[in-house]
Design a protein around this motif. Structure first.
Motif, short mmCIF file in Angstrom:
data_model
loop_
_atom_site.label_atom_id
_atom_site.label_comp_id
_atom_site.label_asym_id
_atom_site.label_seq_id
_atom_site.Cartn_x
_atom_site.Cartn_y
_atom_site.Cartn_z
N SER B 127 0.85 7.27 -3.78
CA SER B 127 1.27 6.33 -2.74
C SER B 127 1.57 4.95 -3.32
O SER B 127 2.31 4.18 -2.73
N ALA B 128 1.02 4.63 -4.49
CA ALA B 128 1.29 3.33 -5.12
C ALA B 128 2.53 3.38 -6.01
O ALA B 128 3.18 2.37 -6.24
N LEU B 129 2.84 4.59 -6.48
CA LEU B 129 3.91 4.71 -7.48
C LEU B 129 5.27 4.26 -6.93
O LEU B 129 5.97 3.47 -7.56
N TRP B 130 5.63 4.75 -5.75
CA TRP B 130 7.00 4.53 -5.26
C TRP B 130 7.28 3.07 -4.93
O TRP B 130 8.32 2.55 -5.35
N PRO B 131 6.41 2.39 -4.18
CA PRO B 131 6.72 0.97 -3.94
C PRO B 131 6.81 0.15 -5.23
O PRO B 131 7.67 -0.71 -5.36
N LEU B 132 5.94 0.48 -6.19
CA LEU B 132 5.99 -0.26 -7.46
C LEU B 132 7.29 0.03 -8.20
O LEU B 132 7.96 -0.87 -8.70
N LEU B 133 7.65 1.32 -8.24
CA LEU B 133 8.85 1.71 -8.97
C LEU B 133 10.10 1.11 -8.33
O LEU B 133 10.93 0.49 -9.00
N GLY B 183 -1.83 -1.95 -0.61
CA GLY B 183 -1.95 -1.65 0.82
C GLY B 183 -1.88 -0.15 1.06
O GLY B 183 -2.73 0.43 1.74
N GLY B 184 -0.86 0.49 0.47
CA GLY B 184 -0.68 1.94 0.64
C GLY B 184 -1.83 2.71 0.02
O GLY B 184 -2.34 3.69 0.61
N GLY B 185 -2.30 2.28 -1.14
CA GLY B 185 -3.41 2.95 -1.81
C GLY B 185 -4.69 2.86 -0.99
O GLY B 185 -5.46 3.82 -0.91
N TRP B 186 -4.88 1.74 -0.38
CA TRP B 186 -6.09 1.52 0.43
C TRP B 186 -6.07 2.42 1.67
O TRP B 186 -7.09 3.01 2.04
N LEU B 187 -4.91 2.52 2.31
CA LEU B 187 -4.78 3.44 3.45
C LEU B 187 -5.07 4.87 3.00
O LEU B 187 -5.79 5.62 3.66
N THR B 188 -4.49 5.22 1.86
CA THR B 188 -4.62 6.59 1.38
C THR B 188 -6.06 6.93 1.01
O THR B 188 -6.55 8.01 1.30
#
Ligand SMILES: Nc1ncnc2c1ncn2[C@@H]1O[C@H](COP(=O)(O)OP(=O)(O)O)[C@@H](O)[C@H]1O
Ligand SMILES: [Mg+2]
Lengths: 254, 254
Positions: B127-133, B183-188
């Motif tokens: 979930s963290a990979l795509w926004p960062l990429l 944010g996404g990682g925390w939700l996940t």
């Protein structure tokens, strides 16, 4: 057209991107002697930037041949440095880091880099701003940084693309005078693009006049006036008037 | 008075607690479903070590998952943004994979990695990979073209261009990606812990529900929100520091 420090022989450029090909330049032949101050004058869109970028090795000519210091160009030459209108400073680098960049790219050792940068910063009146970021500087100061950076590598020719085009009249006047004194002290060749007749007459030993669609060399004007030149003098006005006629009715002044 | 006006951000939270207290006083719901704020506050003391241990477990997973994603996505994004051939190779895949909600991968993650830290970290990573990429690529693309010309004219090596130009130019966008990633990682992590892990805040909340400790559910939710807020604020502060050279960011912070 041989034996110049910078020469173009039958240089043409056609951009082929998406859409119709654009013939930006056609049949440009010129020679620029070492130490000469040459202005490329023309209305916008007549290919001045294209020619300068080809001489800088950033664009390939479609036809013809360019030489710098006797070498046929194949990419950027180490004998030239370019200064852009939008200054091209790295916003995340301090003034010092910006000025040192070209030397860093050439793997000049840090101590030598620092010493040379200090000299060029002093020459351009930037010593007090070494630690500033570009966004903290005025437009005139940013151009000084661009010039200082260009000079660090001891270029034999400075290629300048409307470097003062975005500045107010007063700042522009200061920088023109400073450029002439830098040119006199560093003895570099200068190839200077402008669309301003006054700027060209104030600066140049020789003016090459371009006409558009496709960009062509229309005329060559020697400016045989002692410096500093007075824009209010009759000779100045006479040269400017002649150039205005060559550029066509569309204008020519600021 | 920037300090005081910042505190205005607490007002909605204070209002919410007041409404909550009011609902409790009016006995809108039985106390076993809606515990009083004081009781929840008390549970922070009673269950302090439990909350701390589970929060620590969740945070650690997010740090590891987002850290791994950062280590992969930033270099990959710099290269994809820099080289159009890599972009053509990867664009469709990235767009397809990023449309898959990480939560929908929980069943697969459990089949492959069982129950425990591994599936949770894998899901956070994804979930963290795509926004960062995507943000890194976007940041590289937004670079001013003149800056690349300056580098080319200086004959800078590709390594120097990537490190001194492409990376810093992309930094503001990378930080945007990092905020989204955290944010996404925390939700996940919270979701994953409710299903695939036997520790962490998600697990603690689910467990509290099964044992009817509603006040612990509330405490858990408050901790999740507070950590989310602190993490986001920290990243945005770090960004303002690291990207000090960017005018817009400066104005935004003061
Ligand atoms: N990268 C490019 N791709 C396509 N066309 C271009 C490009 N650069 C310039 N041109 C076109 O070439 C012509 C000359 O442009 P330019 O050299 O910028 O002129 P000038 O500097 O005299 O204003 C213009 O018609 C311009 O639209
Ligand atoms: Mg131009």
């Amino acid at each position: 057209m041989s034996g110049g420090f910078i020469t173009c022989a039958g240089v043409g450029k056609t951009y082929t991107g998406k859409g119709r090909p654009v013939e930006a330049l056609q049949g440009i032949s010129l020679a620029c002697a070492e130490g000469e101050f040459v202005c490329l004058l023309g209305l916008s869109g007549c290919g001045k930037s294209t020619l300068l970028q080809m001489i800088a090795g950033l664009e390939q000519p479609t036809t013809g041949r360019i030489t710098v210091a006797g070498q046929v160009l194949d990419g950027p030459s180490s004998e030239t440095s370019i200064v852009f209108q939008d200054h091209g400073l790295f916003p995340w680098m301090t003034v010092r880091a910006n000025v040192e960049f070209n030397m860093k790219a050439r793997r000049v050792p840090p101590a030598a880099r620092r010493a040379r940068a200090d000299d060029m910063l002093a020459l351009t009146g930037l010593t007090a701003f070494v630690g500033s970021y570009p966004h903290e500087l005025s437009g005139g100061m940013r151009q000084r940084v661009g010039i200082a950076r260009a000079l660090t590598t001891h270029p034999r020719a400075l290629l300048m693309d409307e470097p003062f085009g975005a500045l107010d009249a007063q700042t522009r006047g200061h920088l023109q005078a400073e450029l002439l004194s830098i040119w006199a002290s560093q003895r570099t060749t200068v190839l200077f693009v402008t669309h301003s007749i006054e700027e060209a007459v104030f600066l140049a030993d020789r003016i090459l006049v371009f006409t558009p669609r496709p960009g062509r060399l229309a005329a060559e004007v020697m400016v045989d006036m002692p410096r500093p030149r007075l824009p209010t003098s009759p000779e100045f006005a006479a040269v400017a008037k002649g150039l205005r006629a060559m550029l066509g009715s569309e204008g020519g002044s600021e | 008075m920037p300090r005081l006006s910042r505190l205005a951000g607490l007002l909605p939270i204070v209002a919410l607690v007041a409404a909550w207290q009011l609902a409790v006083s009016l006995q809108l719901y039985p106390p076993v479903l809606l515990p009083a704020p004081a009781k929840v506050a008390d549970s922070f003391v009673r269950w302090g070590p439990t909350i701390l241990a589970n929060a620590g477990a969740s945070v650690l997973r997010v740090v590891i998952g987002v850290g791994l994603a950062f280590a992969v996505a930033v270099p990959a994004g710099l290269l994809i943004g820099r080289y159009p051939a890599l972009d053509r190779l990867t664009d469709w895949s990235i767009q397809a994979f990023r449309s898959v909600p990480p939560i929908s991968l929980i069943p697969l993650a459990m089949l492959f990695f069982g129950i425990g830290d591994t599936p949770a970290i894998v899901l956070i990573f994804l979930s963290a990979l795509w926004p960062l990429l995507l943000n890194t690529i976007f940041g590289v693309r937004g670079i001013e073209r003149t800056l690349l010309k300056v580098a080319r004219a200086a004959r800078a090596s590709e390594a120097l261009v990537l490190r001194d130009i492409i990376l810093p130019a992309a930094l503001p966008a990378i930080f945007t990606g990092l905020r989204l990633a955290i944010g996404g990682g925390w939700l996940t992590v919270v979701t994953a812990e409710m299903i695939a892990v036997k520790s962490g805040l998600g697990y603690m909340i689910l467990n509290a529900q099964m044992t009817f400790r509603t006040e612990l559910i509330f405490a858990g939710i408050i901790v999740i929100g507070a950590i989310g807020l602190v993490a986001d604020q920290s990243v945005s502060r770090l960004r303002a520091r690291v990207c000090r050279w960017q005018e817009g960011l400066l104005a935004e912070r003061e």
